[in-house]
Write an enzyme that holds these catalytic residues in place. Sequence first.
Site, PDB file in Angstrom:
ATOM      1  N   LYS A  80       0.861  -1.193   0.000  1.00 41.48           N
ATOM      2  CA  LYS A  80       0.000   0.000   0.000  1.00 41.48           C
ATOM      3  C   LYS A  80       0.894   1.239   0.000  1.00 41.48           C
ATOM      4  CE  LYS A  80      -3.871   1.910   2.740  1.00 41.48           C
ATOM      5  NZ  LYS A  80      -4.723   1.680   3.923  1.00 41.48           N
ATOM      6  N   SER A 155      -9.595   1.748   2.971  1.00 47.97           N
ATOM      7  CA  SER A 155      -8.748   2.506   2.084  1.00 47.97           C
ATOM      8  C   SER A 155      -7.724   1.648   1.329  1.00 47.97           C
ATOM      9  CB  SER A 155      -8.016   3.585   2.886  1.00 47.97           C
ATOM     10  OG  SER A 155      -7.148   2.997   3.825  1.00 47.97           O
ATOM     11  N   SER A 179      -9.661  -0.652   7.165  1.00 46.66           N
ATOM     12  CA  SER A 179      -9.109  -0.506   5.812  1.00 46.66           C
ATOM     13  C   SER A 179      -8.403  -1.721   5.237  1.00 46.66           C
ATOM     14  CB  SER A 179      -8.133   0.668   5.781  1.00 46.66           C
ATOM     15  OG  SER A 179      -8.854   1.844   5.591  1.00 46.66           O
TER      16      SER A 179
HETATM   17  N1  GLN Z   1     -12.884   4.253   6.499  1.00 45.35           N
HETATM   18  C1  GLN Z   1     -12.241   4.553   7.738  1.00 45.35           C
HETATM   19  C2  GLN Z   1     -11.728   5.976   7.697  1.00 45.35           C
HETATM   20  O1  GLN Z   1     -11.974   6.616   6.742  1.00 45.35           O
HETATM   21  C3  GLN Z   1     -11.133   3.603   7.997  1.00 45.35           C
HETATM   22  C4  GLN Z   1      -9.958   3.873   7.166  1.00 45.35           C
HETATM   23  C5  GLN Z   1      -8.765   3.062   7.563  1.00 45.35           C
HETATM   24  O2  GLN Z   1      -8.882   2.048   8.224  1.00 45.35           O
HETATM   25  N2  GLN Z   1      -7.608   3.565   7.177  1.00 45.35           N
HETATM   26  O3  GLN Z   1     -11.113   6.452   8.579  1.00 45.35           O
END
Ligand code: GLN
Length: 502
Positions: A80, A155, A179
């Site tokens: 990532k 994400s 995410s």
């Molecule tokens: N969707 C959640 C956020 O926007 C989790 C994102 C993540 O785990 N990086 O914070």
Amino acid sequence: MSSIVELSAVELAAAIASGDISASQALEAYLEAIERIEPQVDAYNEVLTDHARTAAANIDAARAAGEPLGPLAGVPVAIKDNMCTAYGKTTCSSKILADFKAPYTATAVEKLHAAGAVVIGKTNLDEFAMGSSTENSASKVTHNPWDLDRVPGGSSGGSGACVAARLAAAALGSDTGGSIRQPAAFCGVVGFKPTYGRVSRYGLVAYGSSLDQIGPMTVDVPDAAILTGVIAGHDTRDSTSANRPAEDYLSEIETPIENLRIGLPDEFFTDALDPQIAQAIAKAADMYKSAGAEIVNVSLPHSRIDADADGKLSSYAVACYYIVAMSEASSNLARYDGVHYGHRTEEDVEGIVELFSRSRAEGFGPEVIRRIMLGTYTLSSGYYDAYYNKALKVRRLIKNDFDKAFEQCDVLLCPTTPTTAFAIGEKTADPLTMYLADIYTISLNLAGLPGVSIPACLGSDNLPVGMQLIGPEFSESTILRAARMYEKISGVTRLIPEIARI
Ligand code: GLN
């Protein structure tokens, strides 16, 4: 033998170690798949062809010289793009870091190198990991390999999509509020978020430092076990890393757990849950029961999910998470000011304050700006007690509920997401609806617990349905073994979307 890209990471490593195929051959098979499929999926921010070819050639040379090979020797792994690599770029899918070249490599990635893995590219994400669909990326929109009109989740959507489409044998993601697990569910792969502190965060660009954790995204559970074993362990460069030695999760993965007690959290099964997901979880519970497990009902009152008459969801955990995560983000992202780090405005500016504000306004996307502003508000004097401090108290209550539940069971079984993958563009106009995509995943980040999402089945429209197993701190081995039990009893594993079939 099945085609190279259909092998799991464990199988591929074995084939390379035995000399059936070379690391370079394996890499070329993936590069060829990328050439064919990546233009439709757009999982990668950058494919590191030259770096990967050199790394694969080095593995082949080491093997020819009779040197010992690491457990992942020659396995192409995608990273990532919020983890630093001393080669290629580290952009966090943000304009503010569009040209950033990290001076060092994240510990988790270093550990992959040491195990012989070949880093094949950096994957797309929501800008700074803030989002649930990868649509907040300044780089591109990634498409779900099961249906190109749908999101891969986020994400870590690029990592999920690239593993599902077999554009890497495995990938690393990061999980602050879901995410890793949510995109794993949407893409039909395995996504494992270890206990907070189990994997070093050194070199992971910080979003919510008390929540962030790196973990693997893989085609099956044994692959998640081998990768977790490789990347876990104490790191003196991350003061929040747990001082416990890495474990070998793979060696015990095939051993079923006797008298496994599985808890179903009452509060997670509301009318708002997609019925096919509710059914999939109920069926999974039945299968575990037939395999000798005991099913118990447990309660997580502070992670309760409420639905109003229109089916709109709400939850204390979501509210608490977004206060904690945004507060930490507003502080962590202060470093991108055009001086210390990141894009610097080319406009004529009067003084440092304007330089900072213009650079930040030009470099950050709308969701990141929203979060910095909200987080600054919840931390500001006069509001700190009302928001941030209160959220910390709720966080403790959420954790206490889990501790209590684990007095009655070994793992919790629940949905990963309230729906299957949604359409691209469906939720972008309403941030709150997007935040609710994580309603099943965020409470365990608040509690610091490990959790895995594995494919439960293929649902309607041929879209994967994920299910989640959650355990107490450092129960990685139990969770992975329980997940492996499901793969074996259900036969649901290594789902391959049409686009990746040869
Ligand atoms: N969707 C959640 C956020 O926007 C989790 C994102 C993540 O785990 N990086 O914070």
